[in-house]
Design a protein around this motif. Structure first.
Motif, PDB file in Angstrom:
ATOM      1  N   LEU A 190       0.828  -1.207   0.000  1.00 22.43           N
ATOM      2  CA  LEU A 190       0.000   0.000   0.000  1.00 22.43           C
ATOM      3  C   LEU A 190       0.858   1.251   0.000  1.00 22.43           C
ATOM      4  O   LEU A 190       0.557   2.225  -0.692  1.00 22.43           O
ATOM      5  CB  LEU A 190      -0.927  -0.014   1.218  1.00 22.43           C
ATOM      6  N   ARG A 191       1.945   1.238   0.766  1.00 26.48           N
ATOM      7  CA  ARG A 191       2.787   2.432   0.862  1.00 26.48           C
ATOM      8  C   ARG A 191       3.473   2.773  -0.449  1.00 26.48           C
ATOM      9  O   ARG A 191       3.695   3.944  -0.749  1.00 26.48           O
ATOM     10  CB  ARG A 191       3.841   2.267   1.964  1.00 26.48           C
ATOM     11  N   ILE A 192       3.802   1.764  -1.256  1.00 26.00           N
ATOM     12  CA  ILE A 192       4.493   2.042  -2.514  1.00 26.00           C
ATOM     13  C   ILE A 192       3.602   2.865  -3.436  1.00 26.00           C
ATOM     14  O   ILE A 192       4.098   3.605  -4.296  1.00 26.00           O
ATOM     15  CB  ILE A 192       4.938   0.725  -3.198  1.00 26.00           C
ATOM     16  N   ARG A 193       2.285   2.777  -3.243  1.00 27.16           N
ATOM     17  CA  ARG A 193       1.381   3.570  -4.067  1.00 27.16           C
ATOM     18  C   ARG A 193       1.583   5.063  -3.833  1.00 27.16           C
ATOM     19  O   ARG A 193       1.452   5.878  -4.749  1.00 27.16           O
ATOM     20  CB  ARG A 193      -0.077   3.193  -3.762  1.00 27.16           C
ATOM     21  N   VAL A 194       1.884   5.427  -2.588  1.00 28.24           N
ATOM     22  CA  VAL A 194       2.116   6.832  -2.278  1.00 28.24           C
ATOM     23  C   VAL A 194       3.416   7.290  -2.924  1.00 28.24           C
ATOM     24  O   VAL A 194       3.506   8.395  -3.475  1.00 28.24           O
ATOM     25  CB  VAL A 194       2.167   7.054  -0.754  1.00 28.24           C
ATOM     26  N   GLU A 195       4.436   6.450  -2.886  1.00 28.12           N
ATOM     27  CA  GLU A 195       5.700   6.796  -3.519  1.00 28.12           C
ATOM     28  C   GLU A 195       5.519   6.949  -5.029  1.00 28.12           C
ATOM     29  O   GLU A 195       6.107   7.843  -5.649  1.00 28.12           O
ATOM     30  CB  GLU A 195       6.750   5.738  -3.191  1.00 28.12           C
ATOM     31  N   CYS A 196       4.695   6.075  -5.624  1.00 24.94           N
ATOM     32  CA  CYS A 196       4.419   6.190  -7.052  1.00 24.94           C
ATOM     33  C   CYS A 196       3.640   7.473  -7.352  1.00 24.94           C
ATOM     34  O   CYS A 196       3.818   8.077  -8.414  1.00 24.94           O
ATOM     35  CB  CYS A 196       3.632   4.971  -7.538  1.00 24.94           C
ATOM     36  N   ALA A 197       2.778   7.880  -6.423  1.00 20.98           N
ATOM     37  CA  ALA A 197       2.035   9.131  -6.606  1.00 20.98           C
ATOM     38  C   ALA A 197       2.996  10.309  -6.686  1.00 20.98           C
ATOM     39  O   ALA A 197       2.868  11.188  -7.545  1.00 20.98           O
ATOM     40  CB  ALA A 197       1.038   9.334  -5.457  1.00 20.98           C
ATOM     41  N   PHE A 198       3.994  10.334  -5.797  1.00 18.84           N
ATOM     42  CA  PHE A 198       4.994  11.394  -5.854  1.00 18.84           C
ATOM     43  C   PHE A 198       5.834  11.284  -7.123  1.00 18.84           C
ATOM     44  O   PHE A 198       6.264  12.297  -7.675  1.00 18.84           O
ATOM     45  CB  PHE A 198       5.889  11.355  -4.614  1.00 18.84           C
ATOM     46  N   GLY A 199       6.080  10.062  -7.575  1.00 20.48           N
ATOM     47  CA  GLY A 199       6.810   9.886  -8.819  1.00 20.48           C
ATOM     48  C   GLY A 199       6.065  10.495  -9.985  1.00 20.48           C
ATOM     49  O   GLY A 199       6.642  11.213 -10.820  1.00 20.48           O
ATOM     50  N   MET A 200       4.762  10.218 -10.087  1.00 15.15           N
ATOM     51  CA  MET A 200       3.933  10.821 -11.130  1.00 15.15           C
ATOM     52  C   MET A 200       3.915  12.335 -11.000  1.00 15.15           C
ATOM     53  O   MET A 200       4.011  13.067 -11.991  1.00 15.15           O
ATOM     54  CB  MET A 200       2.504  10.281 -11.029  1.00 15.15           C
ATOM     55  N   PHE A 201       3.804  12.808  -9.764  1.00 12.27           N
ATOM     56  CA  PHE A 201       3.709  14.246  -9.478  1.00 12.27           C
ATOM     57  C   PHE A 201       4.968  14.976  -9.960  1.00 12.27           C
ATOM     58  O   PHE A 201       4.898  15.983 -10.669  1.00 12.27           O
ATOM     59  CB  PHE A 201       3.520  14.420  -7.976  1.00 12.27           C
ATOM     60  N   VAL A 202       6.133  14.451  -9.584  1.00  9.59           N
ATOM     61  CA  VAL A 202       7.396  15.099  -9.945  1.00  9.59           C
ATOM     62  C   VAL A 202       7.699  14.925 -11.431  1.00  9.59           C
ATOM     63  O   VAL A 202       8.271  15.810 -12.067  1.00  9.59           O
ATOM     64  CB  VAL A 202       8.538  14.528  -9.078  1.00  9.59           C
ATOM     65  N   GLN A 203       7.315  13.780 -11.993  1.00  6.86           N
ATOM     66  CA  GLN A 203       7.550  13.563 -13.414  1.00  6.86           C
ATOM     67  C   GLN A 203       6.675  14.492 -14.255  1.00  6.86           C
ATOM     68  O   GLN A 203       7.094  14.982 -15.305  1.00  6.86           O
ATOM     69  CB  GLN A 203       7.254  12.096 -13.765  1.00  6.86           C
ATOM     70  N   ARG A 204       5.473  14.770 -13.763  1.00  2.00           N
ATOM     71  CA  ARG A 204       4.578  15.667 -14.494  1.00  2.00           C
ATOM     72  C   ARG A 204       5.042  17.114 -14.381  1.00  2.00           C
ATOM     73  O   ARG A 204       4.937  17.884 -15.337  1.00  2.00           O
ATOM     74  CB  ARG A 204       3.149  15.530 -13.929  1.00  2.00           C
ATOM     75  N   ARG A 261      11.854  18.880  -9.426  1.00  2.00           N
ATOM     76  CA  ARG A 261      13.041  18.024  -9.385  1.00  2.00           C
ATOM     77  C   ARG A 261      14.321  18.800  -9.114  1.00  2.00           C
ATOM     78  O   ARG A 261      15.388  18.210  -9.000  1.00  2.00           O
ATOM     79  CB  ARG A 261      13.174  17.251 -10.702  1.00  2.00           C
ATOM     80  N   SER A 262      14.227  20.109  -9.039  1.00  2.00           N
ATOM     81  CA  SER A 262      15.407  20.921  -8.737  1.00  2.00           C
ATOM     82  C   SER A 262      14.998  22.039  -7.785  1.00  2.00           C
ATOM     83  O   SER A 262      13.815  22.226  -7.500  1.00  2.00           O
ATOM     84  CB  SER A 262      16.007  21.499 -10.026  1.00  2.00           C
ATOM     85  N   ALA A 263      15.980  22.776  -7.290  1.00  4.07           N
ATOM     86  CA  ALA A 263      15.687  23.859  -6.349  1.00  4.07           C
ATOM     87  C   ALA A 263      14.752  24.874  -6.992  1.00  4.07           C
ATOM     88  O   ALA A 263      14.907  25.221  -8.174  1.00  4.07           O
ATOM     89  CB  ALA A 263      16.988  24.533  -5.915  1.00  4.07           C
ATOM     90  N   ILE A 264      13.763  25.320  -6.228  1.00  3.49           N
ATOM     91  CA  ILE A 264      12.792  26.281  -6.750  1.00  3.49           C
ATOM     92  C   ILE A 264      13.528  27.560  -7.174  1.00  3.49           C
ATOM     93  O   ILE A 264      14.460  28.003  -6.502  1.00  3.49           O
ATOM     94  CB  ILE A 264      11.733  26.602  -5.672  1.00  3.49           C
ATOM     95  N   PRO A 265      13.155  28.169  -8.309  1.00  2.00           N
ATOM     96  CA  PRO A 265      13.876  29.338  -8.840  1.00  2.00           C
ATOM     97  C   PRO A 265      13.975  30.499  -7.845  1.00  2.00           C
ATOM     98  O   PRO A 265      13.160  30.645  -6.935  1.00  2.00           O
ATOM     99  CB  PRO A 265      13.039  29.731 -10.055  1.00  2.00           C
TER     100      PRO A 265
END
Length: 264
Positions: A115-129, A134-138
């Motif tokens: 179940l927890r890996i689903r949350v990690e995948c959610a962040f993966g989708m979020f950052v990939q989108r 993925r880098s320091a905010i401007p």
């Protein structure tokens, strides 16, 4: 689940507090502590960004508005959240069993991780989108605006999922080069390997440098954990109910890694 929003050095002066508060020793990055709850589709059900990165995940969660609502009975009977061992086991949040490697408790820990890996995948989708994460905010973007931006992107992320728009195109070579040559560095997206988890999660890209699931039992002092356990002595918590009534009674086992033979 927590996530680190990476900050540039000059932003830390804006908060008027010690810059060390924004440094997460486990991640070796400056940033903000982002607490989030996600469902199996990767949609964020709640997100809170209120503390610097050095803040204990347990403290950040228990100081959130969601924690107050959960304490006041937000969830229907029989429901609970699932979190890792950075949090405290409670009537509304089930955590893994510590220091087990066999038996039904170990099997429970395996299914808990599913179940927890689903949350990690959610962040993966979020950052990939949204590759800006993925880098320091401007430069020039304040802490207040940074928080507002992340929360706004989360809402658009949810809208995309509601519209079944989950096909995120890969980054162009130019975008990848821009991230790689960023003066403040960037966070890679690691491909999730097959280690017995749900096949749907295999191959998904996850920003493990900013999530990093590992042992966090020392984040909360042992004395605090003992006090909390004593406060629930008259309550059968979801972890025990799930492990004993579901996993043990149905004789569920941790699956063997692929390619290994069953023991005789």
């Amino acid at each position: 689940r927590r996530y680190r929003v990476v900050l540039r050095p000059q932003w830390r002066r804006e908060s008027c507090c010690d810059a060390r508060k924004f440094f997460c020793g486990r991640k070796h990055k400056f940033g903000l502590n982002c607490q989030a709850v996600a469902d199996c589709r990767g949609k964020f059900l709640d997100m809170s960004i209120r503390y610097p990165a050095s803040t204990s995940d347990c403290l950040a969660f228990e100081s959130s508005a969601l924690f107050g609502e959960l304490t006041n009975g937000l969830l229907a009977e029989g429901l609970c959240l699932f979190g890792d061992n950075a949090y405290l086991n409670s009537p509304f949040l089930a955590t893994p069993y510590p220091n087990v490697s066999t038996g039904y408790k170990d099997a429970y820990n395996f299914f808990h991780s599913q179940l927890r890996i689903r949350v990690e995948c959610a962040f993966g989708m979020f950052v990939q989108r949204w590759s800006v994460l993925r880098s320091a905010i401007p430069k020039g973007v304040t802490l207040r605006k940074t928080t507002a931006m992340v929360l706004a992107l989360a809402k658009i992320h949810n809208f995309c999922i509601e519209q079944n728009d989950t096909n995120i195109p890969p980054m162009t070579a130019g975008d990848e080069l821009a991230l790689m040559t960023n003066e403040m560095g960037s966070v890679p997206l690691d491909v999730y390997e097959d280690d017995g988890h749900d096949e749907e999660t295999v191959g998904q890209r996850i920003p493990t440098q900013l999530i990093g699931a590992s042992d966090h039992f020392h984040d909360v002092p042992r004395e605090i954990r003992a006090i909390r356990r004593r406060s629930y002595t008259d309550t059968r918590l979801p972890r025990e109910r799930l492990a004993e009534d579901n996993v043990r009674e149905n004789n569920y086992r941790r699956p063997r890694p692929r390619g290994t033979a069953a023991r005789s």
